[in-house]
Design an enzyme around this catalytic site. Structure first.
Site: not given
Length: 706
Positions: A68, A107, A110, A130
């Site tokens: 991210a 992310g 993901e 994270e």
């Protein structure tokens, strides 16, 4: 057909029947709002275009998607959200392939998990880190990962935050194929066309069945919860991760996603997230020192170490582990043999743990050579002195280095406190002298204080930062003063702890309060670990210059006079029976404290743990501000990184200066002024702290302006 949506950061191009979607957002393809919009538009376009039969997602440059965009955290969300993007990728009616090279982290992984098929090539690293930022995967990571690879493997991966290689990812079931070449585009297109030829169906990770054994999955959750409660004491996000993975077992996918999002937002709002993200950026920013901007590092091919004691041997191991040759100098053959034995003991420990083979140890030791003659350092590029902490002894070593070392060799001292300007001025080449303050054990501790004396050349400072990089250390630039950044501040908060001990708090209560705050050890445990004689020697050295009006607590001196130096002597502030590393409270120490209180005319009073920490942290913050005010540290973040990596400061609090901003500088200053009513000399507010409060500013503003 080539379309360039979202400011060219996501491009799409039809390659036969495959829509090639390329993320090109330098430097690491972070998932900014533009990238999220581009990915969403690409999937919408693929679903709407009959010419498209499959989608291939790749990253340009060196990474797939590194994660991210961390700078967006804590700011108002910009649509589309990453969960919405991942859900739309997974809902695509045509097979979506993620071809992974470089980093697929957070992310990024993901996104890959939302695709229907995954391929990775050698050098790829996959992970959900994270937790290291006080967060949990918030775009389906806690729901898709356990469904794909099982609860136990998912929990281990997410709670550790570690990276898995492509081969491990294949073994775990995170990916479907290991690409044999490094050409990610060719590998990805070949795989997509192969899937089309085989009429491979859309295969959604949400429907994967790795959690089918519910009892085993819940047992894995129970084990992880118990271990996490022990290992991650004080941390907010790890147990939330366990809760989210449990929801993947117990709840339908969409409900699990809703809980994951709720827990993710709770983590976002946690002060721990702010502290950990500050630490994340600070450890990158700390690499930028004024001298490293333009100066080019000197060569670093051969390293010398003078001294084979615990510190010298630890430094030698760090250098050997970096693949560099080491020449160790000791005063006689017996001392040299001991130095080599210290090094071999480290590697023998790794062999015993199965982390190294005897052959690998033998290979490493071929890069070590020892000598009792300084002449062996004639071709060294950099020499690190690690001898006894005495200025005259160190000057004598530097006189020898000045005599034998080649022109341009960097001459470094590992002193913890002493005046490096005085060492540099004692030889004919002061511009080559620098401080490299390693922390014990030097082969393990990440902090390296790079102490910059007045006459040093900029390229010597740049060389020190380059050495830190090779040794995988975190360098912090410090100026010359007694103790530099870390030990100077340590001396002050240790004095605050001593004063509280004499005033009525037991050393065991103080240590417990400091541990509860998040430090791994309290100050008196640290004294026992390091050796009480080291601090005693420093106190005796400073005795002549100590302000006679300053309070001086003699309790530690009484222990040292008895030869109680801590773990190495079996007792210090604590008792260490039969070589035990975990100490037990000592009634005799408490009797000595009582006697010292009586001698000093002090009537003991009680302290709450909160009062202990207010004083402890106020002393640390105030001296940190003084270090900044005097230019010993250039930025508050330099103080923070020093304490995160060298002194066990709890990472989730960001460091002492970040913590000060969190509680409010006005609150800290009010505490200092309150404490000054008892001891105005010790509790003298830093001019910088006073100035910041008057201006309504904080330490973070100084990081931005530095």
């Amino acid at each position: 057909m080539t379309l360039n949506p979202s400011a060219d950061v996501v491009t799409r191009e039809l390659r036969g029947k495959v829509l090639l979607v390329t993320i090109d957002h330098a430097p690491v393809n972070a998932l900014s709002a533009d990238v999220r919009r581009g990915l969403l538009a690409a999937i919408e376009a693929a679903d709407a275009d009959k010419a498209v039969e499959a989608v291939l997602i790749v990253g340009a440059g060196r990474n797939f998607i590194a994660g991210a965009d961390i700078r967006e955290f804590g700011k108002p969300p910009v649509p589309p959200s990453l969960p919405d993007v991942c859900n739309r990728i997974e809902a695509c009616s045509k097979p979506v392939v993620a071809a992974i090279h470089g980093a697929a982290l957070g992310g990024g992984l993901e996104v890959a998990l939302a695709a229907h098929y995954r391929l990775a090539v050698n050098g790829a690293k996959l992970g959900l880190p994270e937790v290291q930022l006080g967060l949990l995967p918030g775009a389906g990571g806690t729901q898709r990962t356990p469904r794909l690879i099982g609860a136990q493997a998912a929990l281990e991966l997410i709670l550790s935050g570690r990276h898995a290689s492509a081969k491990e990812a294949l073994a775990l079931g995170l990916i479907d194929r290991f690409g044999s070449s490094d050409d990610i585009l060719a590998e990805g297109l070949a795989y997509a066309h192969e899937l089309l030829a085989a009429h491979a169906p859309v295969r959604r990770t949400r429907d994967a069945a790795a959690l089918s054994d519910r009892a085993a999955s819940l047992a894995a959750v129970a084990t992880a919860r118990a271990e996490t409660a022990k290992k991650s004491r004080g941390l907010f996000s790890p147990l939330k991760i366990v809760d989210a993975v449990e929801a993947a077992i117990e709840q339908p996918f969409d409900e699990g996603l809703r809980l994951e999002r709720k827990l993710f937002l709770e983590c976002i709002d946690s002060p721990q997230r702010a502290g950990l993200i500050h630490a994340f950026f600070a450890e990158r920013e700390v690499l930028k020192a004024p001298e490293t901007r333009d100066a080019k590092p000197r060569a670093l091919n051969k390293i010398g170490v003078v001294g084979g004691g615990t510190m010298g041997a630890g430094i030698a191991v760090a250098v050997l582990d970096a693949g560099l040759p080491v020449t160790m100098i000791e005063r006689d053959d017996e001392s040299l043999a001991r130095g080599r034995a210290h090094i071999e003991k480290v590697y023998d420990g790794l062999i015993a743990k199965g982390r190294m083979s005897a052959e690998e140890k033998a290979d490493v030791m071929t890069r070590w050579q020892g000598s009792t003659s300084y002449d062996a350092l004639a071709d060294a590029d950099l020499v690190i002195e690690a001898v006894f902490e005495d200025l005259s002894v160190k000057k004598a070593v530097f006189a020898e280095l000045d005599r034998v070392c080649k022109a341009g060799a960097v001459l470094a001292t590992n002193t913890s406190y002493l005046d490096i300007d005085a060492i540099a001025a004692s030889i004919s080449r002061p511009a080559d002298v620098i401080g490299l303050h390693f922390f014990s054990p030097a082969n393990i501790m990440k902090l390296l204080e790079v102490v910059v004396p007045k006459q040093v050349s900029a390229d010597v400072v740049a060389t020190a930062f380059e050495l830190a990089k090779k040794l995988r250390k975190t360098p912090v630039r410090a100026g010359v003063c007694d103790g530099f950044i870390g030990n100077r501040v340590l001396a002050v908060y240790r004095s605050a702890a001593d004063a509280m001990m004499e005033d009525g708090a037991s050393p065991y209560q103080i240590d417990a309060a400091v541990r509860a705050f998040g430090f791994p050890m309290g100050p008196f445990q640290v004294v026992d670990l390091a050796g009480g004689d080291i601090g005693w020697a420093a106190r005796k050295r400073r005795a002549a210059t100590r302000n006679p009006n300053a309070r001086y607590v003699q309790i530690a001196d009484r222990l040292c006079e008895r030869g109680w130096f801590g773990q190495k002597t079996g007792r210090g502030f604590y008792l260490y029976p039969e070589g035990s590393r975990s100490g037990a409270p000592d009634p005799e120490v408490e009797a000595i404290i009582d006697a010292e209180r009586e001698r000093a005319g002090i009537t003991p009073r009680t302290f709450t743990d909160e009062e202990i920490m207010r004083r402890y942290m106020a002393a640390m913050i105030n001296e940190g501000a003084n270090v900044l005010h005097e230019g010993i540290a250039l930025r508050p973040l330099d103080v923070d990184v020093t304490f995160l990596y060298g002194y066990g400061f709890p990472r989730y609090r960001g460091g002492p200066m970040k913590y000060a901003d969190t509680v409010g500088l006005a609150t800290v200053l009010a505490d200092i002024r309150e404490f000054a009513k008892e001891d105005p000399l010790f509790w003298r507010a830093s001019p910088l702290l006073v100035d910041l409060v008057e201006r309504g500013a904080n330490f973070a503003s100084l990081n931005q302006s530095a």
